[in-house]
Motif scaffolding. Structure first.
Motif, PDB file in Angstrom:
ATOM      1  N   ASN A  16       0.853  -1.627  -0.214  1.00 20.60           N
ATOM      2  CA  ASN A  16      -0.381   0.118  -0.204  1.00 20.60           C
ATOM      3  C   ASN A  16       1.256   0.938  -0.186  1.00 20.60           C
ATOM      4  N   ILE A  17       2.047   1.393   0.731  1.00 20.01           N
ATOM      5  CA  ILE A  17       2.722   2.488   0.670  1.00 20.01           C
ATOM      6  C   ILE A  17       3.189   2.007  -0.633  1.00 20.01           C
ATOM      7  N   ILE A  18       3.584   1.302  -1.233  1.00 16.95           N
ATOM      8  CA  ILE A  18       4.065   1.474  -3.160  1.00 16.95           C
ATOM      9  C   ILE A  18       3.234   2.135  -3.746  1.00 16.95           C
ATOM     10  N   ILE A  19       1.606   1.574  -3.626  1.00 19.12           N
ATOM     11  CA  ILE A  19       1.264   2.344  -4.222  1.00 19.12           C
ATOM     12  C   ILE A  19       1.058   3.865  -4.232  1.00 19.12           C
ATOM     13  N   ALA A  20       0.207   4.125  -2.721  1.00 19.83           N
ATOM     14  CA  ALA A  20       0.765   5.453  -2.186  1.00 19.83           C
ATOM     15  C   ALA A  20       1.375   6.653  -2.844  1.00 19.83           C
ATOM     16  N   ASP A  21       3.368   6.236  -2.398  1.00 19.56           N
ATOM     17  CA  ASP A  21       4.140   7.057  -3.037  1.00 19.56           C
ATOM     18  C   ASP A  21       3.381   6.577  -4.578  1.00 19.56           C
ATOM     19  N   PHE A  22       3.741   6.020  -5.230  1.00 17.91           N
ATOM     20  CA  PHE A  22       2.858   5.989  -6.721  1.00 17.91           C
ATOM     21  C   PHE A  22       1.951   6.931  -7.060  1.00 17.91           C
ATOM     22  N   LEU A  23       0.830   7.554  -6.689  1.00 20.29           N
ATOM     23  CA  LEU A  23       0.096   7.721  -6.894  1.00 20.29           C
ATOM     24  C   LEU A  23       0.298   9.550  -6.257  1.00 20.29           C
ATOM     25  N   LEU A  24       0.781   9.802  -4.801  1.00 22.64           N
ATOM     26  CA  LEU A  24       1.313  11.466  -4.635  1.00 22.64           C
ATOM     27  C   LEU A  24       2.492  11.997  -6.161  1.00 22.64           C
ATOM     28  N   ASN A  25       3.039  10.766  -5.962  1.00 18.83           N
ATOM     29  CA  ASN A  25       4.184  11.762  -7.282  1.00 18.83           C
ATOM     30  C   ASN A  25       3.712  11.672  -8.873  1.00 18.83           C
ATOM     31  N   VAL A  26       2.571  11.261  -9.174  1.00 20.63           N
ATOM     32  CA  VAL A  26       2.354  11.288 -10.257  1.00 20.63           C
ATOM     33  C   VAL A  26       1.115  12.866 -10.119  1.00 20.63           C
ATOM     34  N   ALA A  27       0.154  12.553  -8.597  1.00 19.18           N
ATOM     35  CA  ALA A  27      -0.554  14.374  -7.928  1.00 19.18           C
ATOM     36  C   ALA A  27      -0.149  15.020  -8.766  1.00 19.18           C
ATOM     37  N   SER A  28       1.415  15.369  -8.105  1.00 20.35           N
ATOM     38  CA  SER A  28       2.113  16.138  -7.809  1.00 20.35           C
ATOM     39  C   SER A  28       3.176  16.796  -8.616  1.00 20.35           C
ATOM     40  N   PHE A  29       3.197  15.761 -10.104  1.00 21.83           N
ATOM     41  CA  PHE A  29       3.614  16.245 -11.922  1.00 21.83           C
ATOM     42  C   PHE A  29       2.676  17.381 -12.056  1.00 21.83           C
ATOM     43  N   VAL A  30       3.869  18.734 -12.230  1.00 20.45           N
ATOM     44  CA  VAL A  30       2.957  19.766 -13.396  1.00 20.45           C
ATOM     45  C   VAL A  30       4.620  19.997 -14.134  1.00 20.45           C
ATOM     46  N   ARG A  31       3.344  20.580 -15.319  1.00 18.02           N
ATOM     47  CA  ARG A  31       4.764  21.920 -15.699  1.00 18.02           C
ATOM     48  C   ARG A  31       4.094  22.460 -16.346  1.00 18.02           C
ATOM     49  N   GLU A  32       4.853  23.800 -16.701  1.00 15.32           N
ATOM     50  CA  GLU A  32       4.176  25.083 -17.091  1.00 15.32           C
ATOM     51  C   GLU A  32       4.110  25.391 -18.343  1.00 15.32           C
ATOM     52  N   ILE A  33       3.667  26.445 -18.873  1.00 12.75           N
ATOM     53  CA  ILE A  33       3.068  25.903 -20.222  1.00 12.75           C
ATOM     54  C   ILE A  33       3.019  27.588 -20.491  1.00 12.75           C
ATOM     55  N   ASN A  34       3.248  28.649 -21.710  1.00 16.13           N
ATOM     56  CA  ASN A  34       2.709  29.879 -21.833  1.00 16.13           C
ATOM     57  C   ASN A  34       1.176  29.838 -22.267  1.00 16.13           C
ATOM     58  N   GLU A  35       0.207  30.524 -21.878  1.00 22.25           N
ATOM     59  CA  GLU A  35      -0.836  30.611 -22.355  1.00 22.25           C
ATOM     60  C   GLU A  35      -1.686  30.529 -23.204  1.00 22.25           C
ATOM     61  N   ASP A  36      -0.152  30.609 -24.665  1.00 21.08           N
ATOM     62  CA  ASP A  36      -0.890  30.927 -25.990  1.00 21.08           C
ATOM     63  C   ASP A  36      -0.193  29.361 -26.718  1.00 21.08           C
ATOM     64  N   ASP A  37       0.728  28.537 -26.010  1.00 21.90           N
ATOM     65  CA  ASP A  37       1.580  27.421 -26.536  1.00 21.90           C
ATOM     66  C   ASP A  37       0.730  26.208 -26.235  1.00 21.90           C
ATOM     67  N   ASP A  38       0.802  25.490 -27.590  1.00 23.29           N
ATOM     68  CA  ASP A  38       0.008  24.977 -28.017  1.00 23.29           C
ATOM     69  C   ASP A  38       0.454  23.408 -26.873  1.00 23.29           C
ATOM     70  N   PRO A  39      -0.572  22.903 -26.330  1.00 27.23           N
ATOM     71  CA  PRO A  39      -0.405  22.048 -24.940  1.00 27.23           C
ATOM     72  C   PRO A  39      -0.359  20.270 -25.050  1.00 27.23           C
ATOM     73  N   MET A  40      -0.324  19.975 -26.355  1.00 26.13           N
ATOM     74  CA  MET A  40      -0.114  17.988 -26.588  1.00 26.13           C
ATOM     75  C   MET A  40       0.715  17.930 -26.868  1.00 26.13           C
ATOM     76  N   PRO A  41       1.890  19.185 -27.357  1.00 24.63           N
ATOM     77  CA  PRO A  41       3.865  18.389 -26.560  1.00 24.63           C
ATOM     78  C   PRO A  41       4.007  17.928 -25.721  1.00 24.63           C
ATOM     79  N   VAL A  42       3.543  18.800 -24.513  1.00 23.44           N
ATOM     80  CA  VAL A  42       3.908  18.689 -22.999  1.00 23.44           C
ATOM     81  C   VAL A  42       2.498  17.688 -22.247  1.00 23.44           C
TER      82      VAL A  42
END
Length: 563
Positions: free
Chosen positions: A307-333
């Motif tokens: 359960n710790i392995i699963i929880a750690d995985f979910l937190l890793n994904v939930a905190s995953f963030v990428r920044e783009i400019n307002e006008d950028d195409d989001p598809m590559p990211v």
């Protein structure tokens, strides 16, 4: 499987997890490339399971003809022989008890095991050997042997004397005797030698087989060894089980204690019943009681870590963030983020497999072979099949990007003004007024996808906990009374699609939580991009930062699984 293949599998599937330091061969000085002929000359090969149970596998030399049997004393390891008709699953049961997919050889054909092999179960804390298990060849012609015993031994002698007379005869030596004889009972002789040298035995019954005369003769011969014998029903999950007929026959032979233990559809409680029933047949049962306590503790510890392995995985994904400019195409990211999450999920799945000692699909089929685990977590149809719906008007698998309304000044996820749809499981969020002024947009994995990932992970863990180490066919993956979320329907807690509400899709699977009600730990992770190795690339540092939150989320996962 040859020893070379075993060594290669252990080399290429290095386990991780709670007991990783004990999951490989204990003799680290052995060369992994040692040839089969060299390995066969060495002493016993030792392995240790994820339950911290030592497995010492070796071919047991033939016992002498005149076996002196001593009653087990307090403090002695129990010598337990595993006997039965050929192809009833004796080696399969040992594989599951030992949590070892490499023990012995399992094939759907008769007489796979030709020699006695030994394995030891030890105390995971002290290393003390508690039970010595002996895998014996299958009994092939007990009826013929019974005829020989009736014709060539005196009925007034006790059973052990009659068996010893058989062991001294030429027909018990087989090809080694040098005598041409149409009767070869050398396989039966190996079983009887080990039986006479053991404290007790389990007689493995294939519950799919009807009661036949040859099985009655086997039990009669086994009873002459004058040790406790307990029948164990294997393959009990079959709908064609003849258990009632077997129990009637066993009762007529004063065998009133039996148990069920399916080597494919595994239940931990069945294993505990096996040891408990054996303990009732012994004068000194301290070793079995110690074994039960330790294996119960180890089983719970495995569950905690999973359960710790699963929880750690979910937190890793939930905190995953990428920044783009307002006008950028989001598809590559978007594509980059999706692939990072796919790889992270595969790593988590293999960590769970290694934790429960399923290293190689070529040896034992795992739940990952099911289509449900092979589907892309960003496939819109997969979200739909789990009954997960997204925001109104969005297609399954896509979520409208939600921004923080400037007037609301920081409302929670799911409440802002809609600012545009981004396909494929991403959530766009402008998290501050400063971001809005500078035109920065932050992309996260959306709650619906997180819910799907959590549900699939819990399904996999459940399947592994009910998975014997002897199954070699993917069709044996499902077990009685337990189904994955994709096969479970309920009127309570299911999430239905807005469309097709009057179709069979109304009965949808149960997810671990509603997609719009993520646990607080995952919500908090949204604001902690430093927790994610997917964002920072700093795996160890990120894992340390989210460690405390992983424990908290793991506790919630366990409470939901027990509901």
């Amino acid at each position: 499987m040859s020893n070379d293949n075993k060594n290669q599998n252990h080399e290429h599937h290095t386990p991780t997890g709670l007991f990783a330091d004990k999951a490989l061969p204990s003799d680290s000085n052995n060369n992994a490339k040692t040839s089969h002929s060299t390995v066969s000359k060495t002493a016993a090969q030792s392995r240790v399971t994820h339950d911290n149970q030592s497995i010492s596998t070796e071919s047991v030399p033939p016992a002498t003809t005149n076996v002196t049997k001593k009653t087990i004393a307090s403090g002695e390891a129990l010598k337990l022989a595993v006997v039965g008709h050929t192809n009833t699953g004796k080696t399969s049961i040992l594989r599951t008890l030992l949590r070892d997919v490499y023990f012995g050889e399992v094939k759907n054909e008769a007489a796979t095991t030709r020699h006695v092999e030994q394995a030891s179960l030890t105390d995971s804390q002290t290393g003390e050997v508690l039970v010595a298990l002996y895998d014996t060849p299958g009994l092939e012609d007990a009826s013929g042997l019974m005829d020989w015993l009736e014709d060539n031994t005196a009925s007034r002698r006790d059973g052990i004397e009659r068996l010893q007379q058989f062991l001294a005869s030429d027909i018990a030596q087989g090809a080694d005797s040098g005598v041409q004889d149409s009767y070869d009972y050398s396989q039966e002789a190996k079983v009887i030698r080990q039986l006479l040298a053991s404290d007790m035995a389990i007689y493995v019954v294939d519950a799919r087989e009807p009661v036949l005369g040859k099985y009655k003769d086997e039990l009669a011969i086994l009873s002459w060894a004058a040790i406790p014998v307990m029948p164990v029903f294997n393959f009990t999950d079959s709908q064609n089980a003849y258990i009632d007929d077997w129990q009637t026959m066993l009762a007529r032979r004063n065998l009133h204690i039996s148990t069920r233990f399916d080597s494919v559809a595994f239940e931990f409680e069945d294993e505990m019943h096996l040891w408990k029933n054996l303990a009732t047949m012994l004068t000194h049962s301290e070793m079995l009681e110690q074994l039960m306590q330790r294996r119960t503790e180890d089983w719970a510890q495995l569950y905690d870590e999973a359960n710790i392995i699963i929880a750690d995985f979910l937190l890793n994904v939930a905190s995953f963030v990428r920044e783009i400019n307002e006008d950028d195409d989001p598809m590559p990211v978007l594509e980059q983020m999706q692939e990072a999450v796919r790889q992270s999920e595969r790593a988590m799945q293999h960590n769970l497999l290694n934790l429960y000692k399923f290293y190689d699909n070529a040896v034992a089929a795992t739940p990952l072979e099911l289509q449900a685990y092979q589907q892309d977590p960003f496939d819109p149809e997969l979200l739909k099949s789990y009954g997960i719906r997204t925001t109104s008007g969005a297609a399954a698998g896509a979520l409208l990007g939600l921004g923080i309304d400037a007037a609301a000044l920081g409302t929670t996820l799911g409440l802002g003004a809609a600012i545009g749809g981004i396909a494929g499981g991403l959530l766009s969020n402008t998290s501050s007024i400063a971001d809005r002024i500078t035109g920065v947009k932050r992309l996260y994995i959306d709650p619906a996808t997180l819910t799907l990932l959590a549900t699939r992970a819990i399904d996999l863990l459940t399947a592994l906990r009910h998975r014997g180490h002897a199954a070699t066919d993917a069709t044996q993956l499902l077990y009685k009374g337990e189904k994955s979320s994709l096969e479970t329907s309920s009127n309570d807690g299911s999430y239905h699609n807005d469309s097709n509400s009057n179709t069979d899709e109304d009965s949808n699977p149960i997810t671990v939580w509603p997609a719009n009600k993520l646990p607080s730990e995952l919500k908090k992770a949204r604001g902690k991009p430093q927790w994610s190795s997917l964002s920072s690339g700093k795996s160890e540092q990120a894992q340390l930062l989210r460690a405390d939150m992983a424990w908290s989320l793991a506790s919630k996962l366990q409470s939901r699984e027990s509901e």
